[in-house]
Design an enzyme around this catalytic site. Structure first.
Site, PDB file in Angstrom:
ATOM      1  N   CYS A  51      47.995  87.285  16.610  1.00 41.67           N
ATOM      2  CA  CYS A  51      48.950  88.369  16.825  1.00 41.67           C
ATOM      3  C   CYS A  51      49.494  88.287  18.254  1.00 41.67           C
ATOM      4  CB  CYS A  51      48.265  89.722  16.641  1.00 41.67           C
ATOM      5  SG  CYS A  51      47.586  89.965  14.991  1.00 41.67           S
ATOM      6  N   GLU A  86      34.368  93.681   9.637  1.00 40.49           N
ATOM      7  CA  GLU A  86      33.438  93.900   8.527  1.00 40.49           C
ATOM      8  C   GLU A  86      33.831  93.068   7.313  1.00 40.49           C
ATOM      9  OE1 GLU A  86      34.421  98.048  10.345  1.00 40.49           O
ATOM     10  OE2 GLU A  86      35.409  96.113  10.077  1.00 40.49           O
TER      11      GLU A  86
END
Length: 155
Positions: A51, A86
């Site tokens: 990003c 996660e």
């Protein structure tokens, strides 16, 4: 005094947090009986460009220090290409045939709602986190699914 497994494994989640390519740094560790099964951190899918969080404020080109960024500046924009820590830990285990059902997830920030959905379906039974995510919907879903939650703040 001997440190608890939870404390040591949370330190491991923080160690993996530094690998995050996202501006919002999060690390995760999945463990069973105190042994690490998988790890993850925020980042773009493997092999894809990271990003861009470069400052795009008008005053940035003038080299004038400002404490706050303007609305729309890339430094404050959410990552649209990031897989959360996660979910990355769960995906890595799945790709490599590592069984995580019945395990504990250690994460530096409590799970968001989409990650909580994945945690429930992965069969994790416990989540230990440090900082609460700004939206409590993930924690609420995990409680509803009878997944044990524990906040363990870093000392």
């Amino acid at each position: 005094m001997r440190r608890t497994r939870d404390s040591v494994l949370m330190d491991c989640a923080y160690a993996f947090q530094v690998r995050s390519t996202c501006i919002r740094k999060v690390g995760a560790v999945i463990a069973l009986d105190g042994r690490i099964l998988s790890t993850g951190y925020n980042g773009t899918p493997a092999g894809m460009s990271h990003c861009n969080h470069s400052c795009t404020c008008q005053w940035a080109q003038l080299s004038v220090h400002r404490p706050n960024h303007q609305e729309g500046c890339l430094t404050t924009a959410p990552c649209l290409r990031t897989v959360h820590a996660e979910t990355n830990a769960i995906i890595y285990a799945a790709r490599h045939g590592v069984r995580i059902s019945g395990a504990t997830l250690y994460t530096t920030v409590s799970p968001c709602f989409p990650c909580a959905l994945v945690i429930v379906n992965a069969g994790l039974v416990r989540v230990v986190y440090d900082t609460a995510y700004r939206d409590p919907a993930g924690i609420e879903l995990l409680h509803e699914a009878s997944i044990e939650m524990r906040q363990l703040t870093k000392a």
